[in-house]
Design a protein around this motif. Sequence first.
Motif, PDB file in Angstrom:
ATOM      1  N   ILE A   3       0.836  -1.205   0.000  1.00  0.00           N
ATOM      2  CA  ILE A   3       0.000   0.000   0.000  1.00  0.00           C
ATOM      3  C   ILE A   3       0.871   1.254   0.000  1.00  0.00           C
ATOM      4  CG2 ILE A   3      -0.318   0.089   2.515  1.00  0.00           C
ATOM      5  CD1 ILE A   3      -2.979   0.948  -0.160  1.00  0.00           C
ATOM      6  N   CYS A   4       1.976   1.223   0.707  1.00  0.00           N
ATOM      7  CA  CYS A   4       2.893   2.365   0.737  1.00  0.00           C
ATOM      8  C   CYS A   4       3.548   2.562  -0.632  1.00  0.00           C
ATOM      9  CB  CYS A   4       3.962   2.156   1.803  1.00  0.00           C
ATOM     10  SG  CYS A   4       3.309   1.973   3.474  1.00  0.00           S
ATOM     11  N   ARG A   5       3.860   1.463  -1.277  1.00  0.00           N
ATOM     12  CA  ARG A   5       4.492   1.524  -2.596  1.00  0.00           C
ATOM     13  C   ARG A   5       3.530   2.047  -3.657  1.00  0.00           C
ATOM     14  NH1 ARG A   5       9.148  -2.107  -2.724  1.00  0.00           N
ATOM     15  NH2 ARG A   5       9.436  -2.861  -0.619  1.00  0.00           N
ATOM     16  N   LEU A   6       2.229   1.852  -3.444  1.00  0.00           N
ATOM     17  CA  LEU A   6       1.235   2.307  -4.423  1.00  0.00           C
ATOM     18  C   LEU A   6       1.045   3.824  -4.418  1.00  0.00           C
ATOM     19  CD1 LEU A   6      -1.727  -0.236  -4.298  1.00  0.00           C
ATOM     20  CD2 LEU A   6      -0.200   0.237  -6.204  1.00  0.00           C
ATOM     21  N   PHE A   7       1.249   4.464  -3.270  1.00  0.00           N
ATOM     22  CA  PHE A   7       1.025   5.908  -3.197  1.00  0.00           C
ATOM     23  C   PHE A   7       1.792   6.640  -4.284  1.00  0.00           C
ATOM     24  CE2 PHE A   7      -0.260   5.132   1.264  1.00  0.00           C
ATOM     25  CZ  PHE A   7      -1.509   5.742   1.206  1.00  0.00           C
ATOM     26  N   GLY A   8       1.073   7.463  -5.031  1.00  0.00           N
ATOM     27  CA  GLY A   8       1.682   8.265  -6.079  1.00  0.00           C
ATOM     28  C   GLY A   8       1.815   7.566  -7.412  1.00  0.00           C
ATOM     29  N   THR A   9       1.501   6.269  -7.458  1.00  0.00           N
ATOM     30  CA  THR A   9       1.655   5.526  -8.712  1.00  0.00           C
ATOM     31  C   THR A   9       0.331   5.291  -9.425  1.00  0.00           C
ATOM     32  OG1 THR A   9       1.424   3.312  -7.750  1.00  0.00           O
ATOM     33  CG2 THR A   9       3.639   4.311  -7.738  1.00  0.00           C
ATOM     34  N   THR A  10      -0.755   5.747  -8.829  1.00  0.00           N
ATOM     35  CA  THR A  10      -2.092   5.540  -9.364  1.00  0.00           C
ATOM     36  C   THR A  10      -2.956   6.758  -9.051  1.00  0.00           C
ATOM     37  OG1 THR A  10      -4.114   4.232  -9.145  1.00  0.00           O
ATOM     38  CG2 THR A  10      -2.615   4.207  -7.272  1.00  0.00           C
ATOM     39  N   PRO A  11      -3.876   7.116  -9.936  1.00  0.00           N
ATOM     40  CA  PRO A  11      -4.756   8.255  -9.660  1.00  0.00           C
ATOM     41  C   PRO A  11      -5.602   8.056  -8.400  1.00  0.00           C
ATOM     42  CG  PRO A  11      -4.867   7.668 -11.982  1.00  0.00           C
ATOM     43  CD  PRO A  11      -4.068   6.586 -11.294  1.00  0.00           C
ATOM     44  N   THR A  12      -5.858   6.815  -8.010  1.00  0.00           N
ATOM     45  CA  THR A  12      -6.665   6.581  -6.816  1.00  0.00           C
ATOM     46  C   THR A  12      -5.903   6.849  -5.516  1.00  0.00           C
ATOM     47  OG1 THR A  12      -6.128   4.215  -6.826  1.00  0.00           O
ATOM     48  CG2 THR A  12      -8.153   4.885  -7.962  1.00  0.00           C
ATOM     49  N   LEU A  13      -4.580   6.884  -5.584  1.00  0.00           N
ATOM     50  CA  LEU A  13      -3.734   7.207  -4.425  1.00  0.00           C
ATOM     51  C   LEU A  13      -2.691   8.242  -4.861  1.00  0.00           C
ATOM     52  CD1 LEU A  13      -3.111   3.619  -2.975  1.00  0.00           C
ATOM     53  CD2 LEU A  13      -4.503   5.419  -1.957  1.00  0.00           C
ATOM     54  N   ALA A  14      -3.181   9.345  -5.361  1.00  0.00           N
ATOM     55  CA  ALA A  14      -2.301  10.367  -5.933  1.00  0.00           C
ATOM     56  C   ALA A  14      -1.507  11.112  -4.871  1.00  0.00           C
ATOM     57  CB  ALA A  14      -3.132  11.369  -6.732  1.00  0.00           C
ATOM     58  N   CYS A  15      -0.304  11.498  -5.235  1.00  0.00           N
ATOM     59  CA  CYS A  15       0.526  12.338  -4.379  1.00  0.00           C
ATOM     60  C   CYS A  15      -0.115  13.725  -4.324  1.00  0.00           C
ATOM     61  CB  CYS A  15       1.934  12.429  -4.961  1.00  0.00           C
ATOM     62  SG  CYS A  15       2.967  13.689  -4.180  1.00  0.00           S
ATOM     63  N   PRO A  16      -0.290  14.293  -3.138  1.00  0.00           N
ATOM     64  CA  PRO A  16      -0.902  15.619  -3.048  1.00  0.00           C
ATOM     65  C   PRO A  16      -0.043  16.727  -3.671  1.00  0.00           C
ATOM     66  CG  PRO A  16      -0.137  14.909  -0.888  1.00  0.00           C
ATOM     67  CD  PRO A  16       0.045  13.753  -1.825  1.00  0.00           C
ATOM     68  N   HIS A  17       1.226  16.417  -3.960  1.00  0.00           N
ATOM     69  CA  HIS A  17       2.134  17.398  -4.556  1.00  0.00           C
ATOM     70  C   HIS A  17       2.355  17.152  -6.046  1.00  0.00           C
ATOM     71  CE1 HIS A  17       2.892  18.753  -0.514  1.00  0.00           C
ATOM     72  NE2 HIS A  17       3.125  17.501  -0.181  1.00  0.00           N
ATOM     73  N   GLY A  18       1.622  16.192  -6.596  1.00  0.00           N
ATOM     74  CA  GLY A  18       1.707  15.921  -8.023  1.00  0.00           C
ATOM     75  C   GLY A  18       2.897  15.088  -8.459  1.00  0.00           C
ATOM     76  N   LYS A  19       3.652  14.555  -7.518  1.00  0.00           N
ATOM     77  CA  LYS A  19       4.780  13.690  -7.880  1.00  0.00           C
ATOM     78  C   LYS A  19       4.229  12.357  -8.364  1.00  0.00           C
ATOM     79  CE  LYS A  19       8.465  16.046  -6.903  1.00  0.00           C
ATOM     80  NZ  LYS A  19       9.463  16.285  -7.921  1.00  0.00           N
ATOM     81  N   ARG A  20       4.907  11.765  -9.326  1.00  0.00           N
ATOM     82  CA  ARG A  20       4.458  10.495  -9.885  1.00  0.00           C
ATOM     83  C   ARG A  20       5.541   9.917 -10.769  1.00  0.00           C
ATOM     84  NH1 ARG A  20       0.225  11.169 -14.607  1.00  0.00           N
ATOM     85  NH2 ARG A  20       1.524   9.566 -15.465  1.00  0.00           N
ATOM     86  N   PRO A  21       5.459   8.619 -11.053  1.00  0.00           N
ATOM     87  CA  PRO A  21       6.417   8.034 -11.989  1.00  0.00           C
ATOM     88  C   PRO A  21       6.079   8.460 -13.413  1.00  0.00           C
ATOM     89  CG  PRO A  21       4.833   6.379 -11.294  1.00  0.00           C
ATOM     90  CD  PRO A  21       4.539   7.625 -10.512  1.00  0.00           C
ATOM     91  N   GLU A  22       7.024   8.294 -14.295  1.00  0.00           N
ATOM     92  CA  GLU A  22       6.791   8.627 -15.690  1.00  0.00           C
ATOM     93  C   GLU A  22       5.609   7.818 -16.240  1.00  0.00           C
ATOM     94  OE1 GLU A  22       9.436   8.401 -19.673  1.00  0.00           O
ATOM     95  OE2 GLU A  22      10.410   9.273 -17.897  1.00  0.00           O
ATOM     96  N   LEU A  23       5.589   6.523 -15.931  1.00  0.00           N
ATOM     97  CA  LEU A  23       4.470   5.657 -16.305  1.00  0.00           C
ATOM     98  C   LEU A  23       3.795   5.177 -15.029  1.00  0.00           C
ATOM     99  CD1 LEU A  23       6.095   3.469 -19.105  1.00  0.00           C
ATOM    100  CD2 LEU A  23       4.406   5.304 -19.397  1.00  0.00           C
ATOM    101  N   MET A  24       2.503   5.428 -14.915  1.00  0.00           N
ATOM    102  CA  MET A  24       1.752   4.990 -13.746  1.00  0.00           C
ATOM    103  C   MET A  24       1.629   3.460 -13.759  1.00  0.00           C
ATOM    104  SD  MET A  24       1.029   7.753 -12.087  1.00  0.00           S
ATOM    105  CE  MET A  24      -0.505   8.156 -11.279  1.00  0.00           C
ATOM    106  N   ILE A  25       1.199   2.909 -12.640  1.00  0.00           N
ATOM    107  CA  ILE A  25       1.051   1.458 -12.534  1.00  0.00           C
ATOM    108  C   ILE A  25       0.028   0.960 -13.557  1.00  0.00           C
ATOM    109  CG2 ILE A  25      -0.725   1.561 -10.734  1.00  0.00           C
ATOM    110  CD1 ILE A  25       0.633  -0.952  -9.509  1.00  0.00           C
ATOM    111  N   ASP A  26       0.290  -0.201 -14.085  1.00  0.00           N
ATOM    112  CA  ASP A  26      -0.648  -0.847 -14.999  1.00  0.00           C
ATOM    113  C   ASP A  26      -1.953  -1.124 -14.247  1.00  0.00           C
ATOM    114  OD1 ASP A  26      -1.745  -3.715 -15.951  1.00  0.00           O
ATOM    115  OD2 ASP A  26      -0.803  -2.691 -17.662  1.00  0.00           O
ATOM    116  N   GLU A  27      -3.082  -0.769 -14.841  1.00  0.00           N
ATOM    117  CA  GLU A  27      -4.382  -0.916 -14.174  1.00  0.00           C
ATOM    118  C   GLU A  27      -4.676  -2.361 -13.782  1.00  0.00           C
ATOM    119  OE1 GLU A  27      -7.671   0.909 -16.237  1.00  0.00           O
ATOM    120  OE2 GLU A  27      -6.477   2.688 -16.696  1.00  0.00           O
ATOM    121  N   THR A  28      -4.262  -3.296 -14.616  1.00  0.00           N
ATOM    122  CA  THR A  28      -4.494  -4.712 -14.311  1.00  0.00           C
ATOM    123  C   THR A  28      -3.730  -5.127 -13.065  1.00  0.00           C
ATOM    124  OG1 THR A  28      -4.789  -5.171 -16.662  1.00  0.00           O
ATOM    125  CG2 THR A  28      -4.343  -7.064 -15.235  1.00  0.00           C
TER     126      THR A  28
END
Length: 115
Positions: free
Chosen positions: A73-98
């Motif tokens: 769950i900690c690793r998911l933060f910021g990698t998906t729109p459902t657990l978005a970083c409040p500062h807009g940080k994110r990986p270049e490619l978000m996690i695969d939905e599947t």
Amino acid sequence: MNSQKIRFFRQRIPSFECIPGCHDCCGPVTTSSEEMSRLPRKSAVEQAAAMENLSCPHLGDQGCTVYLERPLICRLFGTTPTLACPHGKRPELMIDETIEKQIHQFFKETRQVLV
């Protein structure tokens, strides 16, 4: 079996650089019993203090003290729109939905405990 799933999911969650010193996503979370068994035990006093501050008992002055073993769950933060970083940080490619759906299914199928 769960250990293999956790390893599989960890390899598929993208990483990214957070803002140094930011711990906005480090609140109380639940995790599988297996992931919890990999973390150092905290005393009841440490757990209560973290809950009182709506924090994680593994958050230290320099950040996450269990970063390499942090739960899915900690690793998911910021990698998906459902657990978005409040500062807009994110990986270049978000996690695969599947993969994200499989992780959430894993959460439903396993006993979850408060970190």
